[in-house]
Design a protein around this motif. Structure first.
Motif, PDB file in Angstrom:
ATOM      1  N   UNK A   8       0.902  -1.092   0.002  1.00 54.04           N
ATOM      2  CA  UNK A   8      -0.103   0.078  -0.010  1.00 54.04           C
ATOM      3  C   UNK A   8       0.840   1.154   0.043  1.00 54.04           C
ATOM      4  N   UNK A   9       0.709   2.160  -0.678  1.00 56.57           N
ATOM      5  CA  UNK A   9       1.265   3.284  -0.900  1.00 56.57           C
ATOM      6  C   UNK A   9       0.162   4.602  -0.685  1.00 56.57           C
ATOM      7  N   UNK A  10       0.285   5.407   0.435  1.00 59.98           N
ATOM      8  CA  UNK A  10      -0.828   6.340   0.512  1.00 59.98           C
ATOM      9  C   UNK A  10       0.158   7.691   0.630  1.00 59.98           C
ATOM     10  N   UNK A  11      -0.597   8.701  -0.182  1.00 60.26           N
ATOM     11  CA  UNK A  11      -0.084  10.095  -0.173  1.00 60.26           C
ATOM     12  C   UNK A  11      -0.839  10.978   1.152  1.00 60.26           C
ATOM     13  N   UNK A  12      -0.229  11.520   1.886  1.00 59.39           N
ATOM     14  CA  UNK A  12      -1.069  12.533   2.914  1.00 59.39           C
ATOM     15  C   UNK A  12      -0.886  14.011   2.927  1.00 59.39           C
ATOM     16  N   UNK A  13      -1.789  14.556   2.816  1.00 61.10           N
ATOM     17  CA  UNK A  13      -1.705  16.045   2.650  1.00 61.10           C
ATOM     18  C   UNK A  13      -1.752  16.372   4.122  1.00 61.10           C
ATOM     19  N   UNK A  14      -0.460  16.943   4.633  1.00 62.11           N
ATOM     20  CA  UNK A  14      -0.171  17.121   6.165  1.00 62.11           C
ATOM     21  C   UNK A  14      -0.507  18.568   6.398  1.00 62.11           C
ATOM     22  N   UNK A  15      -0.991  19.386   5.518  1.00 65.11           N
ATOM     23  CA  UNK A  15      -1.017  20.936   6.046  1.00 65.11           C
ATOM     24  C   UNK A  15       0.051  21.748   5.602  1.00 65.11           C
ATOM     25  N   UNK A  16      -0.256  22.892   5.146  1.00 62.36           N
ATOM     26  CA  UNK A  16       0.772  23.844   4.915  1.00 62.36           C
ATOM     27  C   UNK A  16       1.558  23.482   3.727  1.00 62.36           C
ATOM     28  N   UNK A  17       1.355  22.721   2.848  1.00 60.88           N
ATOM     29  CA  UNK A  17       1.846  22.347   1.721  1.00 60.88           C
ATOM     30  C   UNK A  17       2.733  21.024   1.976  1.00 60.88           C
ATOM     31  N   UNK A  18       2.833  20.643   3.062  1.00 65.74           N
ATOM     32  CA  UNK A  18       3.579  19.367   3.553  1.00 65.74           C
ATOM     33  C   UNK A  18       2.730  18.063   2.821  1.00 65.74           C
ATOM     34  N   UNK A  19       3.593  17.083   2.395  1.00 62.74           N
ATOM     35  CA  UNK A  19       2.931  15.755   1.820  1.00 62.74           C
ATOM     36  C   UNK A  19       3.916  14.752   2.326  1.00 62.74           C
ATOM     37  N   UNK A  20       3.243  13.850   3.024  1.00 57.53           N
ATOM     38  CA  UNK A  20       3.772  12.644   3.498  1.00 57.53           C
ATOM     39  C   UNK A  20       3.377  11.430   2.693  1.00 57.53           C
ATOM     40  N   UNK A  21       4.362  10.983   2.349  1.00 56.17           N
ATOM     41  CA  UNK A  21       4.085   9.538   1.493  1.00 56.17           C
ATOM     42  C   UNK A  21       4.347   8.484   2.356  1.00 56.17           C
ATOM     43  N   UNK A  22       3.515   7.574   2.484  1.00 63.01           N
ATOM     44  CA  UNK A  22       3.689   6.296   3.648  1.00 63.01           C
ATOM     45  C   UNK A  22       3.579   5.072   2.588  1.00 63.01           C
ATOM     46  N   UNK A  23       4.406   4.275   2.805  1.00 62.42           N
ATOM     47  CA  UNK A  23       4.234   2.806   2.050  1.00 62.42           C
ATOM     48  C   UNK A  23       4.474   1.552   3.240  1.00 62.42           C
ATOM     49  N   UNK A  24       3.390   0.637   2.940  1.00 62.88           N
ATOM     50  CA  UNK A  24       3.452  -0.572   3.812  1.00 62.88           C
ATOM     51  C   UNK A  24       3.708  -1.740   2.684  1.00 62.88           C
ATOM     52  N   UNK A  25       4.779  -2.448   2.955  1.00 62.13           N
ATOM     53  CA  UNK A  25       5.303  -3.535   2.010  1.00 62.13           C
ATOM     54  C   UNK A  25       5.356  -4.674   2.696  1.00 62.13           C
ATOM     55  N   UNK A  26       4.708  -5.746   2.540  1.00 61.27           N
ATOM     56  CA  UNK A  26       4.750  -7.019   3.203  1.00 61.27           C
ATOM     57  C   UNK A  26       5.058  -8.167   2.213  1.00 61.27           C
ATOM     58  N   UNK A  27       5.982  -8.788   2.440  1.00 60.21           N
ATOM     59  CA  UNK A  27       6.339 -10.114   1.645  1.00 60.21           C
ATOM     60  C   UNK A  27       5.688 -11.207   2.144  1.00 60.21           C
ATOM     61  N   UNK A  28       5.603 -12.464   1.341  1.00 59.08           N
ATOM     62  CA  UNK A  28       5.106 -13.787   1.584  1.00 59.08           C
ATOM     63  C   UNK A  28       5.938 -14.387   2.527  1.00 59.08           C
ATOM     64  N   UNK A  29       7.269 -14.151   2.675  1.00 59.83           N
ATOM     65  CA  UNK A  29       8.119 -14.638   3.480  1.00 59.83           C
ATOM     66  C   UNK A  29       9.204 -13.677   3.764  1.00 59.83           C
ATOM     67  N   UNK A  30      10.234 -14.100   4.707  1.00 63.10           N
ATOM     68  CA  UNK A  30      11.433 -13.446   4.965  1.00 63.10           C
ATOM     69  C   UNK A  30      12.300 -13.355   3.572  1.00 63.10           C
ATOM     70  N   UNK A  31      12.445 -11.815   3.355  1.00 65.72           N
ATOM     71  CA  UNK A  31      13.241 -11.602   2.248  1.00 65.72           C
ATOM     72  C   UNK A  31      14.656 -10.968   2.586  1.00 65.72           C
ATOM     73  N   UNK A  32      15.473 -11.172   1.557  1.00 66.54           N
ATOM     74  CA  UNK A  32      16.802 -10.927   1.793  1.00 66.54           C
ATOM     75  C   UNK A  32      16.836  -9.261   1.912  1.00 66.54           C
ATOM     76  N   UNK A  33      16.025  -8.603   0.848  1.00 70.86           N
ATOM     77  CA  UNK A  33      15.690  -7.191   1.025  1.00 70.86           C
ATOM     78  C   UNK A  33      14.313  -7.116   0.664  1.00 70.86           C
TER      79      UNK A  33
END
Length: 144
Positions: free
Chosen positions: A40-65
């Motif tokens: 999931x990638x979500x942009x958030x308007x944080x006020x005053x022109x500030x933009x926060x971009x949050x990403x949640x990445x979940x793999x199917x198993x433990x990954x090297x990266x």
């Protein structure tokens, strides 16, 4: 009688239209992947022109990266076109890639211009001993 049926029909169509508009947009739907369970990638308007971009990445198993390769922020220009105003990559931003993990949460904040339209293009990444996968996508347009 015809007026009543027409009114009921119009109200029903209006309700359906409103429901469609209310359905949240999914920015990154992983339908079939050997590596990703959920993203999931979500942009958030944080006020005053500030933009926060949050990403949640979940793999199917433990990954090297696992994590984010890049976020590219695009701003609408006065002529209506969009220009890349900032790019964050795993090469120049710490914490984008987690090692030996099943998940990564990434957040960045960009100082934009209040009232302007933006969207974010992204690349999400996972790698293990069997190979790697990169998911590309972009968010909907949003106002800072």
């Amino acid at each position: 009688m015809k007026k009543t049926i027409r009114r009921i029909f119009n109200i029903t169509i209006s309700c359906v239209f409103l429901l469609v508009l209310m359905v949240p947009t999914v920015n990154a739907a992983v339908l079939a992947s050997d590596f990703f369970a959920y993203t999931d990638v979500v942009p958030i308007s944080a006020g005053g022109g500030n933009i926060t971009v949050e990403s949640d990445v979940n793999a199917k198993r433990i990954m090297q990266e696992v994590g984010v390769k890049s976020f590219a922020i695009y701003e609408q220009q006065p002529n209506g076109s969009y220009s890349n105003v900032k790019t964050y990559t795993s090469d120049n931003t710490t914490g984008f890639i987690k090692k030996n993990s099943i998940e990564a949460f990434v957040s960045v904040t960009y100082k934009g211009i209040s009232g302007r339209n933006y969207y974010v293009s992204y690349a999400l990444y996972a790698k293990d001993s069997s190979g790697s996968e990169t998911l590309y996508g972009s968010t909907s347009v949003f106002k800072a």
